[in-house]
Enzyme design. Structure first.
Site, PDB file in Angstrom:
ATOM      1  N   GLU A 172       0.420  -1.189  -0.159  1.00 42.96           N
ATOM      2  CA  GLU A 172       0.072  -0.269   0.291  1.00 42.96           C
ATOM      3  C   GLU A 172       0.593   1.062   0.489  1.00 42.96           C
ATOM      4  O   GLU A 172       0.457   1.385   0.992  1.00 42.96           O
ATOM      5  CB  GLU A 172      -0.640   0.301   1.368  1.00 42.96           C
ATOM      6  N   GLU A 367      -5.208  -9.019   0.908  1.00 41.71           N
ATOM      7  CA  GLU A 367      -6.215  -9.050   2.587  1.00 41.71           C
ATOM      8  C   GLU A 367      -7.429  -7.877   2.049  1.00 41.71           C
ATOM      9  O   GLU A 367      -7.684  -7.473   1.075  1.00 41.71           O
ATOM     10  CB  GLU A 367      -5.516  -7.277   2.738  1.00 41.71           C
TER      11      GLU A 367
END
Ligand code: GBH
Length: 461
Positions: A172, A367
Site C-alpha cells: 500500500e 488483504e
C-alpha cells in the site's frame, strides 16, 4: 447460508489460494531485541496523541517469541498461504550496511516453520516500518530511500529466496505516501503535500529497482509483485462535477500507481491535476522503465468503496484556492467498527475494472477483512457473525468478478489475529483469531472456523 457458500465455492477456480496476512510491526513486539533499531512507527507511537490510548507496538502480539505456536494455528485452520512482512530495522539496522544475522534468523526460522507445515510463505518486504535513520535523512520524499530499499530487499532475497516463491515489494504505497507525508495520520506524521507526491514516485521507484534486482538474482522462478490498497470511486451523480470528483479520486488512489506499473507512464489527467496544484512528480530518465518492469502478480487490498461529489456543502465546485472539490459522501450502507461502509459490490466493480484497464495481470486478494466490536464468552470464544458475514459477501464479490472475467488466484484474510491497528492501537480488532492482550491467549473466532470450512470444502470439491 450453506447453499450460498456452496455457490461461492463453486465460483472459485481450482488451485485458488486460501490464506491469512499480518505485518511485522502489528504483531511482532520485541522491538529492541536482537539488534533491531527503531522504525518510524516506534518514534511516531511516542508522539503524544498520535495513537489511540497511547498504544505502541512494543509488545503487540509478542509474535516474535510465539512464532511456532502461531504457525501451528495457521496449520490448524487448514490454510495454505501465510503473508507476513519483514521488519527492515531488524534485518538491516539503521537502514544501511550488512545484514544483521540475528534479525534475519527470525524470518529464516519462520519460513522453515511454515514449510514444515506445508504452508506457502508469502513475503512482503515493506509494510510501513522504515528505519528511523532513513526518515532522519529525508524518508520516502528523498530519492536515495528508493536505492536503500532495493539494497535492503536484496539482503532479504539472498537469505530467503531459496525457499520463498512469492514476493511483494511494498504494501500500500498510497498509505505510506499520503497517510504518512500528506495527512499526518500515520508515521512519520508529516503534512507536506508536494513531499508526499515525491514519496509516491520514490516508493514506486524503490519497487522497480528491487523488482529488477530480485529478478536478476532469482535462483529459480519466483513470483514478484506489489500490493495496492484500491477501491471503486463512485460518482454521486452523472453531473459533470461529480463525475470529475470520482475521476480525480480514482486517479490519485488507483491509476497513479497502476498506470506507471503496467503501462510505464503516469496518467495524463493525474499529471494535469497535479500541475494545476503546482506539483510535479520528480521523474528522472529511466525511472518509468524500472517501475514498469514486469510483475507476476498484483496484490489487491480491499476494505470498502466510497462515493464522491464535486460540490461543497454550500454548492460551490471549487475551493478557496481555486481547486475543484472532490469529497466523499455516504453511500448509506451499514458500517464496521472502523466506521467504514460495507460495500462488497465495490469489490466486484474494482476487480473487473482492473481486469479491463490492465489486462493480463493476475491478481491475488492480499488483504480483505473487517473490524467489529467482538464479545468473547468465558472461554474466549467470539461468535463474530458480522465479520463472518463480511467474509461471505466479499468472497461472493470475488467469485462474481471471476465470473465477469477477472483473473483472481487467491484470497488472504486480514488478519490472522487481532493486532496493533496503527493509529487506532489495540481498540480495533481485525483478527479471525482473538488475542487476549493480558495473557496473549489466542482463540479462533467463528470467522476462522468459517474460513477453515470454506477452504476445506473448496479443496475437496
Ligand atoms: C490495511 O490498510 C493495512 O495494510 C493493514 O496493515 C491494516 O491493518 C488494515 O488495512 C486495516 O486497516 O479514509 O482516507 O483512509 C488499509 C488502509 C483504509 C487505506 C481505508 C485507505 C480509505 C481512504 N486503507 N482508506 S481514507
Amino acid at each position: 447460508s450453506v447453499s450460498g457458500d456452496a455457490e461461492l465455492i463453486a465460483g472459485l477456480p481450482a488451485g485458488f489460494r486460501w490464506g491469512v496476512a499480518t505485518s511485522a510491526y502489528q504483531i511482532e513486539g520485541a522491538v529492541a531485541v536482537d539488534g533491531r533499531t527503531p522504525s518510524i512507527w516506534d518514534t511516531y507511537c511516542r508522539v503524544p496523541g498520535a495513537i489511540d490510548n497511547g498504544d505502541t507496538g512494543d509488545i503487540a502480539c509478542d509474535h516474535y517469541h510465539r512464532m511456532p505456536a502461531d504457525v501451528a494455528l495457521i496449520k490448524d485452520l487448514g490454510l495454505d498461504t501465510y503473508r507476513f512482512s519483514v521488519a527492515w530495522p531488524r534485518v538491516q539496522p539503521r537502514g544501511k550496511g550488512p545484514v544483521n544475522p540475528a534479525g534475519i534468523a527470525f524470518y529464516d526460522r519462520l519460513v522453515d516453520e511454515l514449510l514444515v507445515h506445508g504452508i506457502d510463505p508469502w513475503v512482503t518486504l515493506y509494510h510501513w516500518d522504515l528505519p528511523q535513520e532513513l526518515e532522519d535523512t529525508g524518508g520516502w520524499p528523498v530519492r536515495d530511500t528508493a536505492y536503500r530499499f532495493a539494497d535492503y530487499s536484496m539482503l532479504v532475497f539472498d537469505a530467503l529466496s531459496d525457499r520463498v516463491d512469492t514476493w511483494t515489494t511494498l504494501n500500500e504505497p498510497w498509505c505510506s505516501a499520503m497517510l504518512g507525508y500528506a495527512y499526518g495520520a500515520h508515521a512519520p506524521g508529516r503534512r507536506e503535500y508536494p513531499a508526499a507526491l515525491a514519496a509516491v514516485h520514490h516508493l514506486l521507484l524503490g519497487h522497480g529497482l528491487a523488482t529488477v534486482r530480485m529478478r536478476e538474482a532469482a535462483p529459480r522462478k519466483v513470483d514478484i509483485g506489489i500490493t495496492l490498497n484500491v477501491a471503486t470511486a463512485y460518482p454521486a451523480s452523472s453531473s459533470e462535477p461529480d463525475v470529475e470528483a470520482a475521476r480525480h479520486a480514482d486517479g490519485m488512489g488507483r491509476r497513479i500507481y497502476l498506470d506507471p506499473l503496467v503501462h510505464g507512464h503516469y496518467p495524463a489527467d493525474v499529471v494535469a491535476d497535479l500541475a494545476a496544484e503546482g506539483v510535479e512528480l520528480p521523474v528522472e530518465d529511466g525511472d518509468l522503465e524500472l517501475i514498469s518492469a514486469p510483475i507476476d502478480v498484483l496484490g489487491v487490498n480491499y476494505y470498502f468503496s466510497q462515493k464522491f461529489t464535486g460540490y461543497a456543502e454550500d454548492g460551490r465546485t471549487v475551493d478557496d484556492a481555486g481547486q475543484p472539490i472532490s469529497r466523499t459522501i455516504p453511500l448509506d450502507k451499514p458500517r464496521t467498527a472502523m466506521d467504514w461502509e460495507i460495500v462488497p459490490e465495490g469489490f466486484t466493480d474494482l476487480l473487473v475494472s482492473i481486469a479491463r484497464d490492465y489486462p493480463g495481470l493476475p491478481m491475488v486478494i492480499t488483504e480483505n477483512g473487517s473490524a467489529f466490536e467482538d464479545h468473547a464468552d468465558a472461554s474466549g470464544f467470539v461468535a463474530d457473525t458480522d465479520r463472518t458475514a463480511y467474509f461471505t459477501s466479499h468472497l461472493a464479490a470475488v467469485a462474481e468478478a471471476i465470473r465477469q472475467g477477472a483473473d483472481i488466484r487467491g484470497y488472504l484474510a486480514w488478519s490472522l489475529m487481532d493486532n496493533f491497528e496503527w493509529a487506532y492501537g489495540y481498540a480495533k480488532r481485525f483478527g479471525i483469531i482473538r488475542v487476549d492482550y493480558e495473557t496473549q491467549a489466542r482463540t479462533p473466532k467463528q470467522s476462522a472456523l468459517y474460513l477453515k470450512d470454506l477452504a476445506q470444502r473448496h479443496r475437496g470439491q
